[in-house]
Scaffold this motif. Structure first.
Motif, PDB file in Angstrom:
ATOM      1  N   ASP A 165       0.809  -1.227   0.000  1.00 15.35           N
ATOM      2  CA  ASP A 165       0.000   0.000   0.000  1.00 15.35           C
ATOM      3  C   ASP A 165       0.845   1.282   0.000  1.00 15.35           C
ATOM      4  N   VAL A 166       2.122   1.160  -0.387  1.00 17.90           N
ATOM      5  CA  VAL A 166       2.988   2.338  -0.464  1.00 17.90           C
ATOM      6  C   VAL A 166       3.555   2.418  -1.879  1.00 17.90           C
ATOM      7  N   GLY A 167       3.214   3.492  -2.600  1.00 16.44           N
ATOM      8  CA  GLY A 167       3.726   3.671  -3.963  1.00 16.44           C
ATOM      9  C   GLY A 167       5.194   4.076  -3.940  1.00 16.44           C
ATOM     10  N   GLY A 168       5.869   3.891  -5.062  1.00 18.49           N
ATOM     11  CA  GLY A 168       7.311   4.143  -5.143  1.00 18.49           C
ATOM     12  C   GLY A 168       7.718   5.509  -4.615  1.00 18.49           C
ATOM     13  N   ARG A 169       7.023   6.553  -5.075  1.00 21.49           N
ATOM     14  CA  ARG A 169       7.462   7.909  -4.698  1.00 21.49           C
ATOM     15  C   ARG A 169       7.162   8.250  -3.238  1.00 21.49           C
ATOM     16  N   PHE A 170       6.391   7.397  -2.568  1.00 22.87           N
ATOM     17  CA  PHE A 170       6.085   7.615  -1.145  1.00 22.87           C
ATOM     18  C   PHE A 170       6.858   6.629  -0.259  1.00 22.87           C
ATOM     19  N   SER A 171       7.874   5.963  -0.825  1.00 20.74           N
ATOM     20  CA  SER A 171       8.449   4.823  -0.106  1.00 20.74           C
ATOM     21  C   SER A 171       9.770   5.121   0.612  1.00 20.74           C
ATOM     22  N   VAL A 172      10.130   6.401   0.719  1.00 20.74           N
ATOM     23  CA  VAL A 172      11.449   6.702   1.306  1.00 20.74           C
ATOM     24  C   VAL A 172      11.573   6.215   2.753  1.00 20.74           C
ATOM     25  N   LEU A 173      10.455   6.132   3.465  1.00 17.40           N
ATOM     26  CA  LEU A 173      10.537   5.701   4.864  1.00 17.40           C
ATOM     27  C   LEU A 173      10.280   4.208   5.046  1.00 17.40           C
ATOM     28  N   THR A 174      10.424   3.454   3.966  1.00 14.82           N
ATOM     29  CA  THR A 174      10.434   1.986   4.017  1.00 14.82           C
ATOM     30  C   THR A 174      11.897   1.553   3.791  1.00 14.82           C
ATOM     31  N   PRO A 175      12.171   0.250   3.725  1.00 13.44           N
ATOM     32  CA  PRO A 175      13.552  -0.158   3.449  1.00 13.44           C
ATOM     33  C   PRO A 175      14.109   0.402   2.131  1.00 13.44           C
ATOM     34  N   VAL A 176      13.243   0.912   1.271  1.00 12.51           N
ATOM     35  CA  VAL A 176      13.703   1.519   0.012  1.00 12.51           C
ATOM     36  C   VAL A 176      14.676   2.671   0.281  1.00 12.51           C
ATOM     37  N   GLY A 177      14.317   3.527   1.242  1.00  6.13           N
ATOM     38  CA  GLY A 177      15.195   4.650   1.569  1.00  6.13           C
ATOM     39  C   GLY A 177      16.015   4.389   2.821  1.00  6.13           C
ATOM     40  N   LEU A 178      15.439   3.615   3.749  1.00  2.00           N
ATOM     41  CA  LEU A 178      16.094   3.463   5.056  1.00  2.00           C
ATOM     42  C   LEU A 178      17.314   2.549   5.006  1.00  2.00           C
ATOM     43  N   LEU A 179      17.215   1.448   4.247  1.00  2.00           N
ATOM     44  CA  LEU A 179      18.369   0.529   4.230  1.00  2.00           C
ATOM     45  C   LEU A 179      19.597   1.176   3.561  1.00  2.00           C
ATOM     46  N   PRO A 180      19.441   1.781   2.376  1.00  2.00           N
ATOM     47  CA  PRO A 180      20.613   2.476   1.815  1.00  2.00           C
ATOM     48  C   PRO A 180      21.117   3.571   2.750  1.00  2.00           C
ATOM     49  N   GLY A 181      20.172   4.280   3.398  1.00  2.00           N
ATOM     50  CA  GLY A 181      20.590   5.314   4.339  1.00  2.00           C
ATOM     51  C   GLY A 181      21.436   4.723   5.453  1.00  2.00           C
ATOM     52  N   ALA A 182      20.973   3.611   6.010  1.00  2.00           N
ATOM     53  CA  ALA A 182      21.740   2.969   7.086  1.00  2.00           C
ATOM     54  C   ALA A 182      23.101   2.508   6.568  1.00  2.00           C
ATOM     55  N   CYS A 183      23.134   1.973   5.350  1.00  2.00           N
ATOM     56  CA  CYS A 183      24.423   1.548   4.762  1.00  2.00           C
ATOM     57  C   CYS A 183      25.391   2.727   4.661  1.00  2.00           C
ATOM     58  N   ALA A 184      24.825   3.916   4.489  1.00  2.67           N
ATOM     59  CA  ALA A 184      25.659   5.108   4.319  1.00  2.67           C
ATOM     60  C   ALA A 184      25.924   5.810   5.649  1.00  2.67           C
TER      61      ALA A 184
END
Ligand code: PA5
Length: 428
Positions: free
Chosen positions: A195-214
């Protein structure tokens, strides 16, 4: 409270009146009811509204553990994805990552530049590499091609067991080629909620995992978004900055301001602008309607785009994106000869000059016929970035409804793909 996101509307006189705001209020009410009662067009994609409050501690821990492992075992981490599966992660990393300086994070699959991909692999040939491939559908052409090439590159370096520790897939819970591939090869997976579209997904692992990696504080991001969520529930547009911004945009649009320029004054927010462009363009640009979202990096673009903004066709308005706290890291030194006549600034911070440039720009552009507002976050921190993401997400949802479109679909992005697949001879 000091760490509150502010919407400053000081430069709208003559463009947006109190009466205009009263006039549009019934549409704000309707948008509010669509969102809060979850009964508007696209209601099946409202998962982003609760993400910051509902995120599971187990998921956060898993992202922290996986990212720590990838970071520990790798000289470089390649993030593969495009559109909504790329821009949020890049915005987070460019804005906040301590790794930005040492270039540990690489991006691929965000275009079809052959040379860029080849150059990246050349640079990384003697390095230990890990990969996070992100695709909700699992079938998008650019990241799928990049992953095939990068996986092949990794297979030449590592045996199957080692490879398993180095590839992490972020994708749908059960559908798509990427999910099937991950299951077959034993790659670790993270789920993008249905229920989360791509452009609204920054606060899922889509944005959070790369952020954590960085090396980004993802708990701070989530906390900021949660804080902003609580500030975004009121129907009162004096309290709810997202609704106020949405109302102002729609009033300006109806008065012929068809282009919005989001201008930052800190290059590290550049990709927030790219993320914002996707969020607003895909959410609003349909059915023959939509404000064209453009972005600028100031002061750089004041020396180029600034001319058109100041004196070109008066069909635009501007939103400035600034931070409240002045950075004190770059004082301007005194110089005895003063050959460059800069001693009048000696002892001042570069950021002080930047702030004066910002104030001057807002006033000059307004006087030139460009109404403008300022979105001010307290500082460039994970918490404030989380606030900003949620502020814009809630704003675009309301703004799209006020515009009379479904803010949560994007049927138009398929048109070129159909033609491209025909040209490529993709089997049906
Ligand atoms: O918002 C969108 O739907 C697009 O930008 C997608 O995020 C983008 O095309 C990537 O899609 P996917 O995650 O399925 O690979």
């Amino acid at each position: 409270m000091s760490n509150k996101l502010i919407l400053d509307t000081g430069y709208l006189d003559g463009f947006v009146s109190g009466k205009d705001l009263e006039g549009i209020f019934s549409e704000v009410e309707k948008a509010h009811s669509f969102l809060e009662e979850r009964n508007g067009p696209g209601k099946e994609f409202l998962g982003w509204m609760d993400l910051p409050a509902d995120i599971d501690e187990g998921l956060i821990k898993k992202m922290e553990e996986t990212s720590a492992r990838l970071d520990r075992e790798s000289d470089a981490i390649i993030i593969i994805g495009i559109g909504g599966s790329y821009l949020g992660a890049r915005a987070v990393i460019e804005a906040l990552s301590p790794h930005l300086v040492n270039r540990k994070i690489f991006f691929a699959g965000c275009d079809l530049s052959c040379d860029r991909l080849a150059d990246m692999l050349d640079t990384l040939k003697d390095k230990d590499i890990s990969v996070n491939v992100i695709s909700k559908s699992g079938t998008t052409t650019e990241p799928a091609i990049a992953f095939r090439i990068v996986e092949d590159f990794l297979k030449k370096k590592y045996d199957a067991d080692k490879l398993k520790r180095r590839v992490v897939c972020t994708t749908d819970r059960e559908r798509g080629a990427l999910k099937a591939m991950a299951d077959k090869k034993g790659y670790e997976t993270f789920v993008i909620p249905d229920d989360v579209g791509g452009r609204f997904s920054v606060l899922t692992p889509v944005g959070l995992l790369p952020g954590a990696c960085a090396g980004v504080d993802i708990r701070g991001l989530i906390a900021g978004a949660k804080d902003q969520r609580e500030r975004s529930v009121s129907l009162d547009i004096d309290e709810n900055m997202s609704y106020r911004y949405a109302a102002i945009r729609n009033i300006l649009y109806r008065k012929g301001k068809r282009i919005e320029v989001l201008s930052n004054f800190d290059g590290r927010l550049r990709y927030v602008g790219q993320w914002w462009k996707q969020l607003f363009a895909e959410s609003e640009g349909k059915d023959g309607r939509g404000i064209f979202p453009a972005s600028c990096d100031f002061t750089t673009d004041l020396h180029s785009m600034g001319q058109l903004i100041q004196q070109g066709e008066r069909n635009l308005f501007e939103t400035f994106l600034v931070t409240a706290k002045e950075s004190e890291r770059c004082p301007i030194p005194r110089c005895d000869e003063d050959l460059d006549s800069l001693n009048y600034l000696a002892g001042k911070q570069v950021d002080h000059v930047n702030r004066k440039a910002c104030e001057a720009t807002a006033e000059a552009h307004f006087e030139g016929g460009v109404p403008n507002v300022t979105v001010r976050i307290d500082e460039r921190s994970a918490f404030c970035l989380g606030q900003l993401f949620y502020f814009f997400e809630k704003a675009v949802a309301a703004s799209g409804y006020m515009l009379g479109v479904n803010p949560f679909d994007q049927p138009g992005v398929e048109a070129y793909k159909r033609k491209m697949f025909r040209l490529l001879g993709k089997p049906l």
